[in-house]
Motif scaffolding. Structure first.
Motif, PDB file in Angstrom:
ATOM      1  N   ARG A 244      26.081 147.672  38.814  1.00 28.73           N
ATOM      2  CA  ARG A 244      26.876 146.623  39.440  1.00 28.73           C
ATOM      3  C   ARG A 244      28.296 147.070  39.722  1.00 28.73           C
ATOM      4  NH1 ARG A 244      24.861 141.446  39.688  1.00 28.73           N
ATOM      5  NH2 ARG A 244      26.984 140.665  40.005  1.00 28.73           N
ATOM      6  N   CYS A 250      27.565 145.165  46.337  1.00 25.33           N
ATOM      7  CA  CYS A 250      27.488 144.015  47.229  1.00 25.33           C
ATOM      8  C   CYS A 250      26.692 144.355  48.490  1.00 25.33           C
ATOM      9  CB  CYS A 250      28.905 143.561  47.601  1.00 25.33           C
ATOM     10  SG  CYS A 250      29.023 142.517  49.064  1.00 25.33           S
ATOM     11  N   TRP A 253      22.844 144.686  48.172  1.00 27.79           N
ATOM     12  CA  TRP A 253      22.262 143.354  48.012  1.00 27.79           C
ATOM     13  C   TRP A 253      22.289 142.584  49.328  1.00 27.79           C
ATOM     14  CZ3 TRP A 253      19.456 140.942  44.325  1.00 27.79           C
ATOM     15  CH2 TRP A 253      19.345 141.587  43.086  1.00 27.79           C
ATOM     16  N   GLN A 271      20.133 133.179  47.525  1.00 27.94           N
ATOM     17  CA  GLN A 271      20.414 133.393  46.112  1.00 27.94           C
ATOM     18  C   GLN A 271      20.873 134.824  45.850  1.00 27.94           C
ATOM     19  OE1 GLN A 271      20.682 131.003  43.764  1.00 27.94           O
ATOM     20  NE2 GLN A 271      20.376 129.719  45.581  1.00 27.94           N
ATOM     21  N   ARG A 274      24.490 134.827  46.826  1.00 27.99           N
ATOM     22  CA  ARG A 274      25.300 134.038  45.898  1.00 27.99           C
ATOM     23  C   ARG A 274      25.644 134.824  44.630  1.00 27.99           C
ATOM     24  NH1 ARG A 274      25.972 128.825  47.087  1.00 27.99           N
ATOM     25  NH2 ARG A 274      24.402 127.666  48.291  1.00 27.99           N
ATOM     26  N   HIS A 275      24.684 135.560  44.119  1.00 28.19           N
ATOM     27  CA  HIS A 275      24.861 136.225  42.828  1.00 28.19           C
ATOM     28  C   HIS A 275      25.393 137.644  42.925  1.00 28.19           C
ATOM     29  CE1 HIS A 275      23.090 132.891  40.734  1.00 28.19           C
ATOM     30  NE2 HIS A 275      21.975 132.967  41.445  1.00 28.19           N
ATOM     31  N   ASN A 276      25.478 138.186  44.151  1.00 28.21           N
ATOM     32  CA  ASN A 276      25.834 139.600  44.258  1.00 28.21           C
ATOM     33  C   ASN A 276      26.822 139.954  45.362  1.00 28.21           C
ATOM     34  OD1 ASN A 276      23.749 140.987  42.315  1.00 28.21           O
ATOM     35  ND2 ASN A 276      22.579 139.470  43.491  1.00 28.21           N
ATOM     36  N   ALA A 281      31.511 137.290  42.658  1.00 29.55           N
ATOM     37  CA  ALA A 281      30.194 137.712  42.172  1.00 29.55           C
ATOM     38  C   ALA A 281      30.045 139.219  42.129  1.00 29.55           C
ATOM     39  CB  ALA A 281      29.096 137.113  43.049  1.00 29.55           C
ATOM     40  N   THR A 282      31.050 139.951  42.589  1.00 29.15           N
ATOM     41  CA  THR A 282      30.960 141.398  42.673  1.00 29.15           C
ATOM     42  C   THR A 282      32.358 142.004  42.583  1.00 29.15           C
ATOM     43  OG1 THR A 282      30.244 143.254  44.088  1.00 29.15           O
ATOM     44  CG2 THR A 282      31.069 141.287  45.204  1.00 29.15           C
ATOM     45  N   THR A 311      30.558 127.195  50.680  1.00 27.00           N
ATOM     46  CA  THR A 311      30.577 128.655  50.565  1.00 27.00           C
ATOM     47  C   THR A 311      31.499 129.261  51.610  1.00 27.00           C
ATOM     48  OG1 THR A 311      28.278 128.516  49.831  1.00 27.00           O
ATOM     49  CG2 THR A 311      29.129 130.692  50.343  1.00 27.00           C
TER      50      THR A 311
END
Length: 450
Positions: A244, A250, A253, A271, A274-276, A281-282, A311
């Motif tokens: 990560r 980023c 992903w 998703q 959103r998470h990466n 998130a990164t 967002t």
């Protein structure tokens, strides 16, 4: 010394009259084996886009504070992460220390100095000169490579062919080196030779399986071939063990999310972003976080999904916090944010700034960013004919903004969506047959090629 020698050089130390060399067989001005080993590890991590580079550079500098190239590498790492004051301080230290180094190292430091100082064309000129004499100085060569490199951000229409022509004569000096395979492969892919590029990317991954640059390059080859399901399968296996802290975290992903969109797994794609990929998130560089987040949200809507306004607000805040000055690839995306949020006043202000700077020659891509922003504003206002009139003649020029063919599909698919929403599907198909040199794999709601 034979500079065409391939593979890791012996880990030599300065005692016994032996000189210290890097992995590419180039002399290093340090008497510390510990500094040498930590520096080589840091450079390989940077060339691979691995994380934890700073730890390795700190170890190299702690072992030998007078090691100029370690400070130069630290400057480059700061620059890549948009820590400009720290980059300038590190390169000033490197310049002072390089007075006691070899001519090769002095010129290497000066390349980094020009890049950190914003003198990118002059830096590229020196890179070209430098690799004539030191073709295996991979870290000095690397800033010229890729779509965000000195050639990639040149604003020239023919930059993709230019980069490939620059790299191909150097291939003989690197043999099967895993790093050179990635940059050579990417240049091949961006000029349409994705089959050969895939072979080189796969070879790089066999040598260094966790190599983010190798994985990223392979994904581009699969994109060009339209193999989205294969891309998802590959990343399903590769991503769980990925770092990560990689500067490409980023972005890889983002590619995964686009491949998921292409096979109809829209919720999973959202998703993944959103998470990466989204701000917070990164730890990837700001230019990547902003461009990937904004372009995905726009593509998500083109695929027929509802607007993620909250967002978009988050992405807007990130942009306004991190980008006080125009940056060519960022400029090509800023219009997306203000258009999506319906902020006409700020959109027009951005267009005015980009138009003025571009028209007076202060942006490499000239007025391309301003024109794209106009098109995005017209798209949100459902002025479909205006979108077509603005974007269709611009598509051959969009290469000037930087970025890859995969990234520039954002503009192509916006145009296709405008055709579709105005009921001109036959014209959309004709455009694809005339201009798009591969099947577009990013979904546009209501459009399929026959």
């Amino acid at each position: 010394m034979d500079r065409t020698r391939v593979g890791p050089s012996p880990r030599l130390v300065a005692d016994g009259g032996l000189r210290v060399e890097d992995r590419f067989g180039l002399e290093l001005s340090t008497s510390s084996a510990e500094a040498r080993d930590a520096y080589v590890e840091a450079i390989d991590r940077m060339l691979a886009a691995d994380g934890h580079v700073e730890d390795c550079l700190a170890a190299a500098i702690a072992a030998d504070p007078s090691f100029a190239l370690a400070h130069a590498a630290e400057a480059r790492q700061h620059q890549l992460n948009v820590r400009i004051p720290q980059a300038r301080a590190a390169v000033e230290t490197a310049i002072a220390l390089s007075e006691a180094a070899t001519a090769r190292e002095q010129q290497h430091v000066e390349i980094i100095n020009r890049l950190v100082s914003g003198k990118v064309p002059q830096g590229l000129d020196l890179i070209r000169q430098h690799v004539d004499d030191y073709p295996r100085d991979a870290f000095a060569l690397s800033p010229a490579c890729g779509v965000f490199g000195a050639i990639g951000f040149s604003g020239r229409i023919g930059r993709e062919a230019e980069l490939l022509a620059f790299l191909e004569p150097l291939a003989t000096h690197y043999g099967d080196d895993w790093w050179f395979a990635t940059v050579h492969a990417f240049a091949l892919i961006e000029t349409g030779r994705w089959d050969r590029g895939r072979e080189l990317a796969e070879r790089s991954l066999r040598q260094r399986p966790t190599n983010p640059h190798g994985a990223h390059t392979l994904i581009h080859a699969l994109f060009e071939a339209g193999d989205d399901s294969e891309a998802v399968d590959f990343l399903d296996g590769w991503l769980p063990a990925s770092d990560r802290a990689s500067v490409l975290h980023c972005h890889i992903w983002w590619h995964y999310a686009l491949a998921l969109l292409a096979i109809g797994r829209d919720d999973a794609a959202l998703q993944a972003v959103r998470h990466n990929c989204l701000p917070g998130a990164t730890t990837s560089p700001p230019i990547t976080v902003f461009s990937d987040s904004s372009s995905f949200l726009w593509r998500f809507e083109l695929a027929g999904n509802p607007r993620e306004r909250t967002t978009w607000d988050r992405v807007r805040e990130f942009y306004e916090e991190h980008f006080a000055q125009p940056i060519v690839f960022v400029d090509a995306h800023v219009g997306l944010v203000y258009a999506a949020l319906g902020d006409t006043e700020q959109l027009q202000a951005s267009i005015s700034v980009l138009q003025e700077l571009g028209a007076t020659g202060r942006l490499p891509a000239e007025t391309t960013g301003a024109t794209l922003a106009r098109a995005y504003g017209a798209f949100v206002d459902e002025q479909w004919s205006t979108v077509v009139e603005v974007l269709e003649p611009l598509i051959p020029q969009v290469v000037r903004i930087g970025g890859s063919r995969a990234q520039r599909d954002l503009m192509t698919n916006t145009l296709l969506a405008a055709y579709v929403r105005s009921g001109r599907i036959d014209e959309a198909r004709a455009f694809c047959e005339r201009v798009v040199d591969r099947r577009p794999t990013r979904p546009v709601a209501g459009f399929e090629l026959c």
